[in-house]
Scaffold this motif. Structure first.
Motif, short mmCIF file in Angstrom:
data_model
loop_
_atom_site.label_atom_id
_atom_site.label_comp_id
_atom_site.label_asym_id
_atom_site.label_seq_id
_atom_site.Cartn_x
_atom_site.Cartn_y
_atom_site.Cartn_z
N ILE A 89 0.73 -1.24 -0.07
CA ILE A 89 0.02 0.00 -0.01
C ILE A 89 0.86 1.14 0.02
N ASP A 90 0.63 2.37 -0.85
CA ASP A 90 1.42 3.21 -1.19
C ASP A 90 1.04 4.34 -0.30
N GLU A 91 -0.48 4.70 -0.17
CA GLU A 91 -0.90 5.76 0.45
C GLU A 91 -0.60 6.11 1.97
N ARG A 92 -0.30 7.30 2.44
CA ARG A 92 0.21 7.23 3.65
C ARG A 92 -0.94 7.08 4.72
N LYS A 93 -2.21 7.61 4.44
CA LYS A 93 -3.25 7.49 5.31
C LYS A 93 -3.47 6.01 5.45
N GLY A 94 -3.54 5.08 4.45
CA GLY A 94 -3.61 3.61 4.41
C GLY A 94 -2.55 2.90 5.28
N ARG A 95 -1.42 3.46 5.01
CA ARG A 95 -0.28 2.62 5.85
C ARG A 95 -0.37 3.07 7.32
N ILE A 96 -1.00 4.43 7.50
CA ILE A 96 -1.10 4.70 9.11
C ILE A 96 -2.18 3.68 9.61
N ALA A 97 -3.40 3.35 8.93
CA ALA A 97 -4.32 2.60 9.43
C ALA A 97 -3.87 1.12 9.36
N ALA A 98 -3.26 0.67 8.59
CA ALA A 98 -2.62 -0.55 8.60
C ALA A 98 -1.70 -0.86 9.89
N ASP A 99 -0.77 0.21 10.12
CA ASP A 99 -0.09 0.40 11.19
C ASP A 99 -0.65 0.10 12.55
N ARG A 100 -1.75 0.62 12.64
CA ARG A 100 -2.71 0.71 13.66
C ARG A 100 -3.09 -0.84 14.05
N LEU A 101 -3.39 -1.50 13.03
CA LEU A 101 -3.72 -2.86 13.13
C LEU A 101 -2.61 -3.89 13.05
N GLY A 102 -1.38 -3.40 13.26
CA GLY A 102 -0.29 -4.19 13.42
C GLY A 102 0.03 -4.72 12.28
N LEU A 103 -0.35 -4.57 10.80
CA LEU A 103 -0.02 -5.06 9.82
C LEU A 103 1.38 -4.42 9.23
N ARG A 104 2.14 -5.33 8.90
CA ARG A 104 3.36 -5.03 8.11
C ARG A 104 3.03 -4.49 6.86
N SER A 105 3.62 -3.34 6.22
CA SER A 105 3.24 -2.98 5.05
C SER A 105 4.82 -2.21 4.43
N THR A 106 4.36 -2.33 2.95
CA THR A 106 5.46 -1.34 2.21
C THR A 106 4.79 -0.86 1.15
N GLY A 107 5.47 0.06 0.17
CA GLY A 107 4.98 0.36 -1.07
C GLY A 107 5.80 -0.09 -2.08
N LEU A 108 5.15 0.63 -3.25
CA LEU A 108 5.92 0.19 -4.41
C LEU A 108 7.68 0.46 -4.35
N LEU A 109 8.12 1.58 -3.82
CA LEU A 109 9.52 1.84 -3.79
C LEU A 109 10.01 0.61 -2.85
N GLY A 110 9.46 -0.01 -1.70
CA GLY A 110 9.95 -0.76 -1.03
C GLY A 110 9.97 -2.04 -1.90
N VAL A 111 9.05 -2.46 -2.75
CA VAL A 111 9.32 -3.55 -3.35
C VAL A 111 10.21 -3.59 -4.60
N LEU A 112 10.59 -2.53 -4.97
CA LEU A 112 11.60 -2.21 -6.01
C LEU A 112 12.83 -2.49 -5.21
N LEU A 113 12.95 -1.91 -3.86
CA LEU A 113 14.31 -2.25 -3.18
C LEU A 113 14.48 -3.65 -3.15
N GLN A 114 13.51 -4.44 -2.49
CA GLN A 114 13.50 -5.91 -2.19
C GLN A 114 13.86 -6.64 -3.57
N ALA A 115 13.32 -6.29 -4.65
CA ALA A 115 13.49 -6.77 -6.05
C ALA A 115 14.93 -6.62 -6.41
#
Length: 155
Positions: A89-115
């Protein structure tokens, strides 16, 4: 590994013909119906490695839709229900909501770094250029600089 995705990472990678990076990294990606609809608004097909699954807790989806778009809300609830290892998930608000639920998240740039770290991609600078020019991906100068630094490609 269970990976759930919002629209952005998949859509942007499809736009530049590099969606196979997701399959190579994660094997498969699960998306909710709202993300499927968003993808089909922009692209003719959804890659074969993508599975569509509906979240069960529609009240949780509705609650999140007060602050997020339907795709983000469904993706977050689905990731929580599946105990996903990763939420894309890329959107900041979405990542904040995911973090509140204890979900590990990354965005497109994180995916590219992993790749890149996995040897699936070479230089990320031209890929970032393709994303901004062809896919309309927006990234601030500060984030661009940090991304290229992390990729070992800072000018």
């Amino acid at each position: 590994m269970i990976v759930v995705a919002d629209t952005s990472a998949i859509s942007n990678l499809i736009s530049i013909g590099r969606e196979s990076v997701l399959e190579s990294l994660f094997g498969g990606v699960t998306i909710p119906p709202a993300v499927e609809n968003e993808l089909l608004n922009w692209h003719r097909d959804i890659p074969d490695f993508v599975t569509v699954m509906k979240p069960v807790d529609l009240d949780a989806v509705l609650s999140l839709e007060s602050e997020l778009d339907p795709g983000e809300a469904e993706a977050i609830v689905l990731a929580s229900e599946l105990s996903a290892d990763l939420l894309l998930i890329d959107e900041r608000k979405g990542r904040i909501a995911a973090d509140r639920l204890g979900l590990r998240s990354t965005g497109l740039l994180g995916v590219l770094l992993q790749a890149k770290a996995a040897g699936l991609l070479g230089s990320l600078k031209p890929i970032l250029g393709e994303l901004t020019e062809r896919a309309g991906f927006r990234v601030s100068p500060a984030v661009r600089s940090e991304f290229l630094k992390l990729a070992g490609e800072l000018e």
